[in-house]
Write a protein that holds these residues in place. Structure first.
Motif, PDB file in Angstrom:
ATOM      1  N   TYR A  33     -13.445  -6.150  39.281  1.00 11.65           N
ATOM      2  CA  TYR A  33     -12.536  -5.069  38.980  1.00 11.65           C
ATOM      3  C   TYR A  33     -11.927  -5.388  37.464  1.00 11.65           C
ATOM      4  CZ  TYR A  33      -7.955  -2.509  39.241  1.00 11.65           C
ATOM      5  OH  TYR A  33      -6.971  -1.616  39.140  1.00 11.65           O
ATOM      6  N   ASP A  35      -9.205  -3.541  35.135  1.00 12.24           N
ATOM      7  CA  ASP A  35      -8.092  -2.857  34.863  1.00 12.24           C
ATOM      8  C   ASP A  35      -7.562  -2.522  33.357  1.00 12.24           C
ATOM      9  OD1 ASP A  35      -5.469  -1.520  34.965  1.00 12.24           O
ATOM     10  OD2 ASP A  35      -5.218  -2.130  37.111  1.00 12.24           O
ATOM     11  N   ALA A  38      -3.158  -2.400  32.786  1.00 15.96           N
ATOM     12  CA  ALA A  38      -2.763  -3.105  34.225  1.00 15.96           C
ATOM     13  C   ALA A  38      -1.223  -3.016  34.346  1.00 15.96           C
ATOM     14  CB  ALA A  38      -3.097  -4.613  34.091  1.00 15.96           C
ATOM     15  N   HIS A  43      -1.352  -0.865  40.850  1.00 13.71           N
ATOM     16  CA  HIS A  43      -2.814  -0.611  41.259  1.00 13.71           C
ATOM     17  C   HIS A  43      -3.607  -1.809  41.484  1.00 13.71           C
ATOM     18  CE1 HIS A  43      -1.996   3.446  39.198  1.00 13.71           C
ATOM     19  NE2 HIS A  43      -2.331   3.746  40.235  1.00 13.71           N
ATOM     20  N   ALA A  44      -3.671  -2.791  40.707  1.00 16.97           N
ATOM     21  CA  ALA A  44      -4.364  -4.083  40.846  1.00 16.97           C
ATOM     22  C   ALA A  44      -4.269  -4.664  41.945  1.00 16.97           C
ATOM     23  CB  ALA A  44      -3.971  -4.928  39.483  1.00 16.97           C
ATOM     24  N   LEU A  59      -7.574  -8.266  33.783  1.00 16.91           N
ATOM     25  CA  LEU A  59      -6.298  -7.207  33.709  1.00 16.91           C
ATOM     26  C   LEU A  59      -5.977  -6.940  32.325  1.00 16.91           C
ATOM     27  CD1 LEU A  59      -4.209  -8.367  36.865  1.00 16.91           C
ATOM     28  CD2 LEU A  59      -6.132  -6.532  36.816  1.00 16.91           C
ATOM     29  N   ASP A  61      -3.742  -5.431  29.047  1.00 22.29           N
ATOM     30  CA  ASP A  61      -2.527  -4.513  28.845  1.00 22.29           C
ATOM     31  C   ASP A  61      -2.074  -4.861  27.248  1.00 22.29           C
ATOM     32  OD1 ASP A  61      -0.572  -2.553  30.517  1.00 22.29           O
ATOM     33  OD2 ASP A  61       0.202  -2.955  28.469  1.00 22.29           O
ATOM     34  N   TYR A  85      -7.206  -1.653  25.197  1.00 17.65           N
ATOM     35  CA  TYR A  85      -8.429  -1.597  25.931  1.00 17.65           C
ATOM     36  C   TYR A  85      -9.417  -1.072  25.349  1.00 17.65           C
ATOM     37  CZ  TYR A  85      -7.155   3.663  26.480  1.00 17.65           C
ATOM     38  OH  TYR A  85      -6.839   4.961  26.132  1.00 17.65           O
ATOM     39  N   LEU A 103     -10.607   0.889  36.139  1.00 20.83           N
ATOM     40  CA  LEU A 103      -9.316   1.900  36.314  1.00 20.83           C
ATOM     41  C   LEU A 103      -8.643   1.907  34.957  1.00 20.83           C
ATOM     42  CD1 LEU A 103      -7.205   3.736  37.850  1.00 20.83           C
ATOM     43  CD2 LEU A 103      -6.038   1.728  38.302  1.00 20.83           C
ATOM     44  N   ASP A 105      -5.153   3.844  33.647  1.00 24.09           N
ATOM     45  CA  ASP A 105      -4.035   4.540  33.998  1.00 24.09           C
ATOM     46  C   ASP A 105      -3.366   4.754  32.856  1.00 24.09           C
ATOM     47  OD1 ASP A 105      -1.760   5.309  35.085  1.00 24.09           O
ATOM     48  OD2 ASP A 105      -1.203   3.721  36.243  1.00 24.09           O
TER      49      ASP A 105
END
Ligand SMILES: C[S@@+](CC[C@H](N)C(=O)[O-])C[C@H]1O[C@@H](n2cnc3c(N)ncnc32)[C@H](O)[C@@H]1O
Length: 299
Positions: A33, A35, A38, A43-44, A59, A61, A85, A103, A105
């Motif tokens: 996964y 993210d 994150a 969600h994570a 993850l 950010d 990201y 993902l 977001d």
């Protein structure tokens, strides 16, 4: 140690469209996964409860506060990365990394909006900052105080979707009021250009959106990411993207439409023919009102 991540202490950020994200990403035990935004891990946490494979999760950010809040994930073996990201995605794709689920977001987290010191909110007086990444030099104040009137009007039109005349009116008022150093000052300058009473939305909302987008190069980040998305997925891998305003959603929609129309050359198949709209399916969270979710699977 259990592989489940402990719940957020204070529900500081409620993840939007959580049920729908899990449905679209359809996590299976052992899957990897990524993210890319994150945040506070809402969600994570839900995805990893299905995969039970935190050591296969990355993850990302760019906000130090979010990275600090993601510590419980790192303690269970996830990689927590403090980066933008687009930069991470480009490096990961060059390094040949592949994920079963991705993902994105987009937008701001509740703590970014709620903390006056971060300077994102027109409802809370604070320094005109708006940087998601606190290591970045350029803040919203630099843009507001150092951009020419014509350029300022252009960016309000482009990224705030202000009508041309109003954009020019606001840019002129800002130039006269400089230096503008606080969110309240900026909101009041814009209010002074507004004729008559306003209804639900504060007249400064679009300017704040425009300045935030420019400060964080939000659309540039999204464009760079979309270029490498297909390469980052394993065959059968799923990607879900949540956007919060029409400028973002238009780009995501175009990207998905290009894939849908590319026939044999397409690398992704759409999982959502139309966006899943937060205002229609998620009334648990006011932030979901403007959210749109689109998802696709790698062929
Ligand atoms: C809406 S929040 C994500 C919330 C998260 N899904 C959760 O459940 O807690 C968006 C997050 O993305 C981060 N972010 C926005 N743009 C980014 C970028 N270009 N690179 C890395 N992080 C970004 C923000 O700092 C913020 O923490």
């Amino acid at each position: 140690m259990s592989k489940n991540i402990p719940p957020q202490q204070l529900h500081i950020h409620i993840p939007v469209l959580l049920k729908q994200v899990v449905e679209q990403l359809a996590p299976r035990p052992g899957e990897s996964y990524l993210d890319l935004t994150a945040g506070y891990g809402g969600h994570a946490r839900a995805i990893l409860a299905h995969t039970q494979a935190p050591e296969r999760a990355v993850l990302v950010d760019r906000d130090q506060m979010a990275v600090d809040a993601l510590k419980p994930f790192a303690e269970r073996g996830a990689s927590v990365i403090h980066d933008s990201y687009a930069e991470y995605a480009q490096e990961a794709s060059e390094a040949g990394k592949r994920f079963d689920m991705i993902l994105v977001d987009l937008g701001v987290s509740s703590p970014q909006l709620d903390k006056a010191i971060r300077g994102f909110s027109l409802q809370r007086d604070g320094p005109l900052d708006m940087r998601m990444d606190q290591r970045q030099q350029r803040s919203a104040a630099d843009i507001v105080n150092r951009t020419s009137k014509t350029e300022l009007a252009e960016l309000l039109e482009l990224y705030g979707e202000e009508p041309k005349k109003q954009a020019l009116r606001i840019a002129t008022a800002i130039i006269r009021a400089r230096p503008v150093t606080t969110t309240e000052q900026l909101a009041n300058v814009i209010l002074s250009t507004h004729r008559g009473a306003y209804q639900k939305t504060h007249p400064a909302t679009r300017t704040f959106q425009a300045i935030r987008i420019v400060t964080n190069d939000e659309l540039g980040q999204l464009e760079k990411l979309l270029e490498v998305v297909p390469e980052l997925l394993t065959p059968g891998g799923r990607i879900a993207i949540i956007s919060f305003h029409s400028l973002e959603d238009r780009r995501v929609k175009r990207f998905f439409a290009e894939q849908a129309n590319a026939g044999y050359e397409a690398s992704l198949s759409l999982l959502t023919k139309k966006a899943i709209r937060g205002k229609l399916v998620d009334d648990s969270n006011p932030r979901a009102r403007s959210a749109s979710l689109r998802a696709a699977v790698k062929k």
